[in-house]
Design a protein around this motif. Structure first.
Motif, PDB file in Angstrom:
ATOM      1  N   LEU A 255      21.482 -32.500 -28.736  1.00 21.69           N
ATOM      2  CA  LEU A 255      20.365 -32.210 -29.637  1.00 21.69           C
ATOM      3  C   LEU A 255      20.566 -32.945 -30.953  1.00 21.69           C
ATOM      4  N   VAL A 256      19.504 -33.598 -31.416  1.00 21.81           N
ATOM      5  CA  VAL A 256      19.578 -34.411 -32.632  1.00 21.81           C
ATOM      6  C   VAL A 256      19.389 -33.539 -33.870  1.00 21.81           C
ATOM      7  N   ARG A 257      20.220 -33.791 -34.864  1.00 24.51           N
ATOM      8  CA  ARG A 257      20.071 -33.167 -36.183  1.00 24.51           C
ATOM      9  C   ARG A 257      20.071 -34.311 -37.203  1.00 24.51           C
ATOM     10  N   PHE A 258      18.888 -34.599 -37.788  1.00 26.83           N
ATOM     11  CA  PHE A 258      18.773 -35.719 -38.718  1.00 26.83           C
ATOM     12  C   PHE A 258      19.375 -35.369 -40.068  1.00 26.83           C
ATOM     13  N   ARG A 259      20.038 -36.371 -40.657  1.00 24.15           N
ATOM     14  CA  ARG A 259      20.604 -36.233 -42.003  1.00 24.15           C
ATOM     15  C   ARG A 259      19.900 -37.160 -42.989  1.00 24.15           C
ATOM     16  N   ALA A 260      18.871 -37.870 -42.557  1.00 28.22           N
ATOM     17  CA  ALA A 260      18.072 -38.743 -43.415  1.00 28.22           C
ATOM     18  C   ALA A 260      16.602 -38.391 -43.234  1.00 28.22           C
ATOM     19  N   ILE A 275      24.667 -35.407 -33.259  1.00 27.14           N
ATOM     20  CA  ILE A 275      24.335 -34.829 -31.959  1.00 27.14           C
ATOM     21  C   ILE A 275      25.213 -33.600 -31.755  1.00 27.14           C
ATOM     22  N   THR A 276      24.581 -32.493 -31.402  1.00 33.35           N
ATOM     23  CA  THR A 276      25.348 -31.286 -31.073  1.00 33.35           C
ATOM     24  C   THR A 276      25.078 -30.876 -29.637  1.00 33.35           C
ATOM     25  N   ASP A 277      25.986 -30.050 -29.114  1.00 38.97           N
ATOM     26  CA  ASP A 277      25.729 -29.463 -27.800  1.00 38.97           C
ATOM     27  C   ASP A 277      24.809 -28.251 -27.988  1.00 38.97           C
ATOM     28  N   PRO A 278      24.429 -27.558 -26.909  1.00 34.61           N
ATOM     29  CA  PRO A 278      23.508 -26.429 -27.038  1.00 34.61           C
ATOM     30  C   PRO A 278      24.040 -25.277 -27.891  1.00 34.61           C
ATOM     31  N   PHE A 279      25.332 -25.306 -28.243  1.00 37.98           N
ATOM     32  CA  PHE A 279      25.919 -24.229 -29.039  1.00 37.98           C
ATOM     33  C   PHE A 279      26.266 -24.686 -30.453  1.00 37.98           C
ATOM     34  N   GLY A 280      25.734 -25.858 -30.836  1.00 39.08           N
ATOM     35  CA  GLY A 280      25.922 -26.339 -32.195  1.00 39.08           C
ATOM     36  C   GLY A 280      27.218 -27.066 -32.442  1.00 39.08           C
ATOM     37  N   SER A 297      11.539 -42.106 -36.451  1.00 38.11           N
ATOM     38  CA  SER A 297      12.480 -41.316 -35.658  1.00 38.11           C
ATOM     39  C   SER A 297      11.745 -40.615 -34.523  1.00 38.11           C
ATOM     40  N   ARG A 298      12.500 -40.278 -33.492  1.00 36.54           N
ATOM     41  CA  ARG A 298      11.922 -39.545 -32.378  1.00 36.54           C
ATOM     42  C   ARG A 298      11.500 -38.157 -32.842  1.00 36.54           C
ATOM     43  N   ARG A 299      10.564 -37.571 -32.111  1.00 38.48           N
ATOM     44  CA  ARG A 299      10.060 -36.253 -32.490  1.00 38.48           C
ATOM     45  C   ARG A 299      10.826 -35.120 -31.806  1.00 38.48           C
ATOM     46  N   LEU A 300      11.099 -35.260 -30.520  1.00 39.51           N
ATOM     47  CA  LEU A 300      11.791 -34.209 -29.787  1.00 39.51           C
ATOM     48  C   LEU A 300      13.287 -34.268 -30.048  1.00 39.51           C
ATOM     49  N   PRO A 301      13.973 -33.134 -30.143  1.00 42.28           N
ATOM     50  CA  PRO A 301      15.395 -33.141 -30.496  1.00 42.28           C
ATOM     51  C   PRO A 301      16.327 -33.484 -29.346  1.00 42.28           C
ATOM     52  N   GLN A 302      15.922 -33.264 -28.111  1.00 44.09           N
ATOM     53  CA  GLN A 302      16.839 -33.467 -26.995  1.00 44.09           C
ATOM     54  C   GLN A 302      16.928 -34.944 -26.623  1.00 44.09           C
ATOM     55  N   VAL A 303      18.155 -35.426 -26.415  1.00 47.01           N
ATOM     56  CA  VAL A 303      18.375 -36.834 -26.068  1.00 47.01           C
ATOM     57  C   VAL A 303      19.452 -36.945 -24.996  1.00 47.01           C
TER      58      VAL A 303
END
Length: 319
Positions: A255-260, A275-280, A297-303
């Motif tokens: 899962l993507v977590r943007f920092r910009a 990128i984190t796993d399903p548990f952060g 940037s992509r819209r959906l978090p899953q990659v």
């Protein structure tokens, strides 16, 4: 003198809407594009507008629904020719590409009147565009998150490069991509016919976005004022220009977590996303390679591993 596009015809000082026939469906019923002719009361140049070259890019259509009701032919010098929905087959099913021939419409210009479905539509709309002095091909960044920008696609060595840059500056989103585009784009083909053309990319969303639509509305009216179609002063603010992009992909699935944030200045080593796993739990981190601007940037978090995540504009300057 009356002006005609498809079956829409308008005398000086009049507006008319109609249809431009481009073929038949599989059941033999006619297929046509919605068109509009705004014929000014006074003589002048011609502006061509089109939207929905890609069937799921609707912000340009949103612009037209707000611009056309505000156009008064009595106050207009010159004319505005409009095709409201270019990729009508894809629009009907809310898909990007023409499903009849699985083609991205903005790779089919200048088209072929005896060719594929997309080539025939491109030929019909290119013929309309070639009647104009300036062309605005209204797009958006598909469903990605993206800055509002205008794209100059003729290439920096083209004889109309300066004219296309001026048109982009008049449109005035604040951001310009000045990079030669791929073959088949209207913004590549029309300058070859001597017509300054840009490809505004009005944000990116699912459906349409009111903020990006408003950028487009203001851009169209600023162009109309700058080139003398309408009275009034046109704003010609400084633009941030980019020469290209660095694209960044996921080093791991998750899962993507943007920092910009979009529009943020980026420096080498800045963290763009994690990128984190399903548990952060952290699975990967990506940093910038060079100076630039966080552009898309992509819209959906899953990659998945190697999947596109974001773009940083490079070769940035102001003009």
């Amino acid at each position: 003198m009356s002006l005609t596009l498809g079956d829409a015809s308008a005398a000086p000082g009049e507006m008319a809407t109609g249809r431009l026939r481009i073929g038949e469906r599989r059941d033999g019923s006619p297929v046509s594009l919605p068109v509009c002719v705004v014929n000014g009361a006074d003589d002048g140049e011609t502006l061509y507008l089109q939207a929905v070259s890609d069937g799921d890019e609707l912000n340009g259509l949103g612009v037209l629904t707000r611009v056309v009701p505000r156009l008064d032919p009595a106050e207009l010098s010159g004319a505005v020719l409009i095709v409201g929905i270019v990729n009508v087959h894809a629009f009907q099913i809310a898909e990007h590409r023409n499903p009849i021939d699985d083609t991205k419409m903005n790779r089919a210009y200048p088209g072929d009147e005896d060719g594929t479905s997309s080539e025939r539509i491109a030929a019909a709309t290119f013929d309309a565009a070639c009647r104009a002095d300036y062309v605005l091909d209204l797009h958006q960044g598909s469903t990605s998150r993206m800055l509002n920008e205008a794209r100059v696609r003729c290439g920096r060595h083209h004889r109309l490069h300066g004219d296309c840059l001026e048109l982009a500056k008049a449109f005035g989103t604040g951001h310009v991509l000045d990079q030669k585009g791929p073959d088949g784009q209207l913004a590549r083909a029309a300058p070859g016919e001597g017509i300054p053309t840009i490809d505004p990319e009005l944000g990116g969303c699912v459906g349409w976005d009111e903020e990006s639509i408003q950028y487009g509305v203001e851009g169209v009216f600023n162009v109309l004022r700058h080139y003398g179609f309408l009275d009034g002063e046109a704003s010609m603010d400084e633009q941030t220009r980019a020469a290209g992009f660095d694209q960044y992909r996921a080093p791991a699935g998750g899962l993507v977590r943007f920092r910009a944030e979009l529009g943020e200045e980026i420096h080498p080593g800045d963290t763009l996303f994690e990128i984190t796993d399903p548990f952060g739990q952290l699975a990967g981190r990506v940093t910038a390679d060079c100076e630039g601007v966080f552009w898309r940037s992509r819209r959906l978090p899953q990659v998945a591993t190697g999947e596109y995540v974001c773009s940083v504009a490079t070769g940035v300057d102001a003009y």
